[in-house]
Design a protein around this motif. Structure first.
Motif, PDB file in Angstrom:
ATOM      1  N   ALA A 217      58.334  15.595 -35.702  1.00 43.10           N
ATOM      2  CA  ALA A 217      56.928  15.785 -35.347  1.00 43.10           C
ATOM      3  C   ALA A 217      56.031  15.725 -36.581  1.00 43.10           C
ATOM      4  O   ALA A 217      54.953  15.111 -36.563  1.00 43.10           O
ATOM      5  N   THR A 218      56.480  16.333 -37.667  1.00 41.96           N
ATOM      6  CA  THR A 218      55.692  16.315 -38.902  1.00 41.96           C
ATOM      7  C   THR A 218      55.624  14.915 -39.488  1.00 41.96           C
ATOM      8  O   THR A 218      54.553  14.471 -39.937  1.00 41.96           O
ATOM      9  N   LEU A 219      56.744  14.217 -39.482  1.00 45.35           N
ATOM     10  CA  LEU A 219      56.746  12.841 -39.995  1.00 45.35           C
ATOM     11  C   LEU A 219      55.807  11.959 -39.172  1.00 45.35           C
ATOM     12  O   LEU A 219      55.018  11.183 -39.736  1.00 45.35           O
ATOM     13  N   ARG A 220      55.880  12.061 -37.870  1.00 44.23           N
ATOM     14  CA  ARG A 220      54.997  11.245 -37.026  1.00 44.23           C
ATOM     15  C   ARG A 220      53.527  11.528 -37.350  1.00 44.23           C
ATOM     16  O   ARG A 220      52.710  10.611 -37.455  1.00 44.23           O
ATOM     17  N   ASP A 221      53.202  12.807 -37.487  1.00 43.69           N
ATOM     18  CA  ASP A 221      51.817  13.178 -37.756  1.00 43.69           C
ATOM     19  C   ASP A 221      51.361  12.642 -39.115  1.00 43.69           C
ATOM     20  O   ASP A 221      50.276  12.060 -39.225  1.00 43.69           O
ATOM     21  N   ARG A 222      52.154  12.816 -40.135  1.00 40.16           N
ATOM     22  CA  ARG A 222      51.758  12.377 -41.477  1.00 40.16           C
ATOM     23  C   ARG A 222      51.699  10.856 -41.562  1.00 40.16           C
ATOM     24  O   ARG A 222      50.832  10.291 -42.246  1.00 40.16           O
ATOM     25  N   LEU A 223      52.607  10.179 -40.894  1.00 39.45           N
ATOM     26  CA  LEU A 223      52.581   8.709 -40.907  1.00 39.45           C
ATOM     27  C   LEU A 223      51.346   8.183 -40.187  1.00 39.45           C
ATOM     28  O   LEU A 223      50.748   7.187 -40.610  1.00 39.45           O
ATOM     29  N   THR A 224      50.960   8.843 -39.105  1.00 41.54           N
ATOM     30  CA  THR A 224      49.734   8.444 -38.404  1.00 41.54           C
ATOM     31  C   THR A 224      48.523   8.581 -39.316  1.00 41.54           C
ATOM     32  O   THR A 224      47.659   7.699 -39.389  1.00 41.54           O
ATOM     33  N   ARG A 225      48.460   9.706 -40.025  1.00 40.65           N
ATOM     34  CA  ARG A 225      47.337   9.918 -40.932  1.00 40.65           C
ATOM     35  C   ARG A 225      47.381   8.984 -42.135  1.00 40.65           C
ATOM     36  O   ARG A 225      46.340   8.569 -42.647  1.00 40.65           O
ATOM     37  N   PHE A 226      48.580   8.649 -42.574  1.00 43.64           N
ATOM     38  CA  PHE A 226      48.729   7.726 -43.708  1.00 43.64           C
ATOM     39  C   PHE A 226      48.225   6.334 -43.339  1.00 43.64           C
ATOM     40  O   PHE A 226      47.616   5.633 -44.143  1.00 43.64           O
ATOM     41  N   GLY A 227      48.489   5.919 -42.123  1.00 45.42           N
ATOM     42  CA  GLY A 227      47.940   4.666 -41.614  1.00 45.42           C
ATOM     43  C   GLY A 227      48.770   3.448 -41.954  1.00 45.42           C
ATOM     44  O   GLY A 227      49.720   3.499 -42.745  1.00 45.42           O
ATOM     45  N   THR A 228      48.383   2.339 -41.345  1.00 47.54           N
ATOM     46  CA  THR A 228      49.099   1.073 -41.526  1.00 47.54           C
ATOM     47  C   THR A 228      48.166  -0.008 -42.054  1.00 47.54           C
ATOM     48  O   THR A 228      48.273  -1.182 -41.676  1.00 47.54           O
ATOM     49  N   GLY A 229      47.262   0.372 -42.927  1.00 41.02           N
ATOM     50  CA  GLY A 229      46.400  -0.619 -43.561  1.00 41.02           C
ATOM     51  C   GLY A 229      47.210  -1.571 -44.424  1.00 41.02           C
ATOM     52  O   GLY A 229      48.317  -1.233 -44.866  1.00 41.02           O
ATOM     53  N   PRO A 230      46.692  -2.766 -44.686  1.00 39.18           N
ATOM     54  CA  PRO A 230      47.468  -3.784 -45.408  1.00 39.18           C
ATOM     55  C   PRO A 230      47.834  -3.384 -46.829  1.00 39.18           C
ATOM     56  O   PRO A 230      48.755  -3.962 -47.407  1.00 39.18           O
ATOM     57  N   GLU A 231      47.154  -2.419 -47.393  1.00 43.10           N
ATOM     58  CA  GLU A 231      47.497  -1.974 -48.742  1.00 43.10           C
ATOM     59  C   GLU A 231      48.735  -1.067 -48.730  1.00 43.10           C
ATOM     60  O   GLU A 231      49.373  -0.852 -49.761  1.00 43.10           O
ATOM     61  N   ARG A 232      49.091  -0.542 -47.548  1.00 44.54           N
ATOM     62  CA  ARG A 232      50.218   0.390 -47.440  1.00 44.54           C
ATOM     63  C   ARG A 232      51.356  -0.103 -46.561  1.00 44.54           C
ATOM     64  O   ARG A 232      52.471   0.430 -46.646  1.00 44.54           O
TER      65      ARG A 232
END
Length: 318
Positions: free
Chosen positions: A180-195
């Motif tokens: 649950a924590t990983l999902r939440d942090r990954l969502t906030r981290f985002g999938t922008g092209p720089e990342r």
């Protein structure tokens, strides 16, 4: 044997020596005289077009970015991927032949020294991925959170960590919190092209070859796909994430990476998110691959270690 049937497509005689190197997901063989490597692909893992796409990036990294990767050896008819009937009557299998590259797997005894150049090498791969114009027919899967953990009752790509050996009620509580924590942090981290972009996704030590003459080679792009760039660091730490020197190893990797490309502080702050993401994926993989030697050897002890790392992570990442 499929490997023996496959080498005939390359014009090699039946007397050619074919030696099994390992069985993990695919079967990998060393073929002697000429000295090459044959990969027999697992069934039902890749969609149509995915294997040629892997080979296209492997070629582009070598010719455009100077990354040493194995050359693909075509069959007599020019095919880079050959479909071979199973002599035992099973389903046809896709096979690819590669040149044999010299070198040895990096040792866990000298991780800090090895990981600085690995960080620089990874940055060069990421720079290429960001700028590369992919072929129109390019197809590879994603290593996002749903692929890792599953969704709507479907397991992740490597199965469910809930089926890992030694995963009882107490372990479920810890690892549920971790997911649950990983999902939440990954969502906030985002999938922008720089990342987020095209990554190797399995840069563990077994997929690197170090040679005094040739430098570092990168092999086995079978899991390459779209994911977070920092996942490549998590994968590089596979199976030794628990060692006390890992923070120092990470520091060495980030120094190497920054010698080639920027690594923003906000990204660096999430490194352990990707270490734990990979660790939880491997826990699931062990549970779904009990027939593989390394999975059987690690067993319930690996699940216990995952829970210990999860507790440490959750104490500082909520």
């Amino acid at each position: 044997m499929i490997a023996s049937a496959a080498i005939a497509r390359y014009g090699l005689p039946p007397s050619t020596t074919v030696e099994l190197l390992n069985v993990s997901e695919n079967e990998t063989y060393r073929v002697h005289d000429p000295d090459v490597v044959l990969r027999v692909h697992r069934l039902d893992y890749h969609p149509p077009g995915a294997i040629p796409s892997e080979l296209a990036w492997l070629d582009a990294l070598r010719t455009e970015a100077g990354i040493r990767t194995p050359k693909v050896i075509p069959a007599l008819d020019g095919s880079r991927v050959v479909r071979v009937p199973d002599p035992a009557g099973g389903p046809d299998r896709d096979c690819v032949m590669f040149e044999f590259l010299p070198g040895r797997e990096p040792s866990e005894d000298d991780l800090v020294t090895d990981f600085e150049p690995l960080g620089a090498l990874t940055a060069r791969m990421h720079q290429h991925a960001r700028s590369w114009v992919r072929p129109a027919e390019f197809v590879r899967f994603h290593w996002d959170a749903d692929a890792a953990f599953g969704t709507a009752g479907r397991p992740g790509r490597w199965g469910s960590w809930r089926s890992a050996p030694g995963c009882g009620p107490a372990e479920h509580v810890v690892l549920d919190r971790l997911e649950a924590t990983l999902r939440d942090r990954l969502t906030r981290f985002g999938t922008g092209p720089e990342r987020y972009g095209l990554i190797h996704a399995d840069l563990r030590l077994a997929n690197l070859l170090v040679s005094d003459d040739a430098g570092v080679s990168v092999i086995d792009f079978d899991d390459c796909g779209f994911g977070w760039y920092l996942y490549d660091l998590g994968a590089a730490l596979s199976f030794f994430e628990h060692l006390p020197e890992v923070p120092e190893v990470i520091d060495a990797w980030t120094r190497g990476y920054r010698s080639v490309a920027p690594l923003p502080a906000g990204d660096e702050a999430e490194i352990w998110t990707f270490v734990l993401l990979r660790r939880l994926l491997l826990t699931a993989w062990i549970g779904s691959h009990s027939e593989v030697e390394i999975a059987a050897a690690l067993g319930a002890e690996y699940t216990s270690g995952t829970c210990a790392l999860a507790e440490q992570y959750l104490s500082t990442h909520s």
